[in-house]
Design an enzyme around this catalytic site. Sequence first.
Site, short mmCIF file in Angstrom:
data_model
loop_
_atom_site.label_atom_id
_atom_site.label_comp_id
_atom_site.label_asym_id
_atom_site.label_seq_id
_atom_site.Cartn_x
_atom_site.Cartn_y
_atom_site.Cartn_z
N ASP A 52 -2.98 3.98 -12.43
CA ASP A 52 -2.35 4.89 -13.39
C ASP A 52 -1.11 4.31 -14.07
OD1 ASP A 52 -0.61 4.87 -11.27
OD2 ASP A 52 -0.39 7.04 -11.14
N ARG A 270 2.82 12.21 -12.76
CA ARG A 270 1.71 11.84 -13.64
C ARG A 270 1.53 12.87 -14.75
NH1 ARG A 270 -2.66 9.54 -10.98
NH2 ARG A 270 -3.82 10.19 -12.82
N TYR A 278 1.98 7.88 -2.43
CA TYR A 278 1.50 6.79 -1.58
C TYR A 278 2.13 6.99 -0.20
CZ TYR A 278 -0.25 4.27 -5.67
OH TYR A 278 -0.92 3.90 -6.80
N PRO A 354 -1.31 -1.42 -4.50
CA PRO A 354 -1.27 -0.68 -5.77
C PRO A 354 0.10 -0.08 -6.07
CG PRO A 354 -2.29 0.68 -4.09
CD PRO A 354 -2.02 -0.67 -3.45
#
Length: 655
Positions: A52, A270, A278, A354
Amino acid sequence: MNEQSRVESTTDVLIIGAGPSGLMAAYWMARCGINARIIDKRETKIFVGHADGLRPRTLELFDSMGFQHRVLHEASESTEGPGHEGKLVRQALLDMTQADHSPYHNTRLSQGRIERFILDSIHECSDLRVERGIITESLEYDEKLAADANEYPITVKLRTVGPEDLHTPDSNKQSSQNQLTCEDLFPDDWEDLTQRENQKEKVETIRAKYLIGCDGAHSWTRRQLDISTEGSSTDHIWGVIDVIAISNFPDIRRVSVVTGTTGTILVIPRERGITRFYVPVQICEAGTSDRFDRSFITLKLIKSRVQEIIAPFTFDFEICDWWTVYQIGQRIATEITKGNRIFLAGDAVHTHSPKMGLGMNMSLQDGFNLGWKVALAAAGTVKPETLETYDLERHPLAKMLLEFDRHWVNLFLDIEPGEMDTKAESMAAMSAKFENFAHGWNVYYPASKIVSKSEDDGATKNAQHMVPGERIHPFKLRNQADGCPQWTTRLLKSDGRFRILVLAGDVRGPTQRQRIETFSEALGSESASGAPILDRYVGIPGRYESPIDVFTFHCAPWREVEFFDFPEILRPLNMSTGYAYDKIWSDDACIFDRYCDGTAYEKWGVDRALGKLVVIRPDQYIGWIGNMGDLEGMTQYFDGVLVRKLTVNGDPSVI
């Protein structure tokens, strides 16, 4: 048993994998009109979850592709955010961007939406479509045939199958793609949600000139080529959840690192009100296998870990858009090319944590760098040796990426109570050290056939100056015809053409005006070495007669110069479409746009009195720089990259 058919076919370029790097490579094939195919084993495109983070350099590329406005419309941007959160007290505030380096900031948007925008760009200029539900079964490469550019040395056997035969790697997600409905998606994704029905099983043998393997961390292409990976996996297992968070945590809409004695989580706000977390969920025993059992880790477990770490603040959710589990590791392929006919890109080359927000960016930029080279080689526009520069330019960056990841991931490991203040300082220092690389600005391609460097290049300390092998720093300029400002990232469209930038300086004076006249006359004239430079090389068939486009950026005040003051070769006339009003621009301040401030020449390091000639590659990196009169030097650069035309008895040919 479905009816099975067998087919044999040829294609110039075969792309395996329709992730970020594969789609970016496919964009170039579509843009340049290449006979290409792109296949993927998934039944549908990605809709939710996965990567993302979008860095400024990636957004600049999107602007050159024409869809950056769609990204900005939907995405969530970052300008600054809290750093380390020792004892849930703010310990540091980190800037997330530098306004004078790029027009764009760190941005978050689902990988599925990025894929949608690239697919739409492909569809706008080509009938190329992703062929889904296809499994690769064998790969053969005939090195003897590879020496002839017109041969098809690659043979791949494919099999089209139904959904029941496909393995779904993310089977432990709460919201799998099969469960999505149109209500969950944007309307432009509805058509892709429908899976194929009554698909006949088909076995196909494809012969290709070039193959691009973009098939992920467990790349089938890489295994067929017997290319190994170097690196290792850690013993830490993390969970990722995309949720509509119900929480009184004050920084829930800021990028935050929350660290305490019970663990560390990364909070990423987001689009559409979603927040990504995470979360560390498990530590494997030392010496165990790199693979771990995902079945022991549930969404409920991840939720409880967030609640534990974020306490005394509350955390809950009703809506989970997507979740998965991963093991931290850094691996890199030892090779990324095979005979300049087969290439690896994206996760097939590099895998890492990530949490940096770099994976999708590096993959997109791999595909962007490789795509134009393969497309123009397949078109017969650039010399085949150009393909050698992919390894030279991108493999070192993959190594830098893993180095960054190793340092960054260590800061997320468990700490003792007395180490919290030290960790805050370490995170701030690490962010500052790698910031320019992470944003995509510290990308220095070495000297090669497509990067002409001299001893003086890079001598200046000003990072915004023009240096071969680096991106051209973006600025807003004013169009000479109508005065409207535009970013150079949008002017220099990613359409496969090289650009000559005529930095004409202050054209009001007679001396500089004469220089421009002399240069323009030479640009359109034959020389002892051949045809005029704009007619000298093989174009992009079906797209452009010449692979070279010309822009003029002068620095005289916009109101004191006229469009028709410039030689016609710099403002060509087409009797159907009129004059090329988009070719001449002024580096002059614009009162109604604060970003157009008339300082491009100073920051580019160009003398306003003398000007400069600059060649920009199709990917907006600088290939060559010279003085205004150095047409010979520029021609030598192009002669080394592009395929020249040759007319024999009136018939066009190439050399």
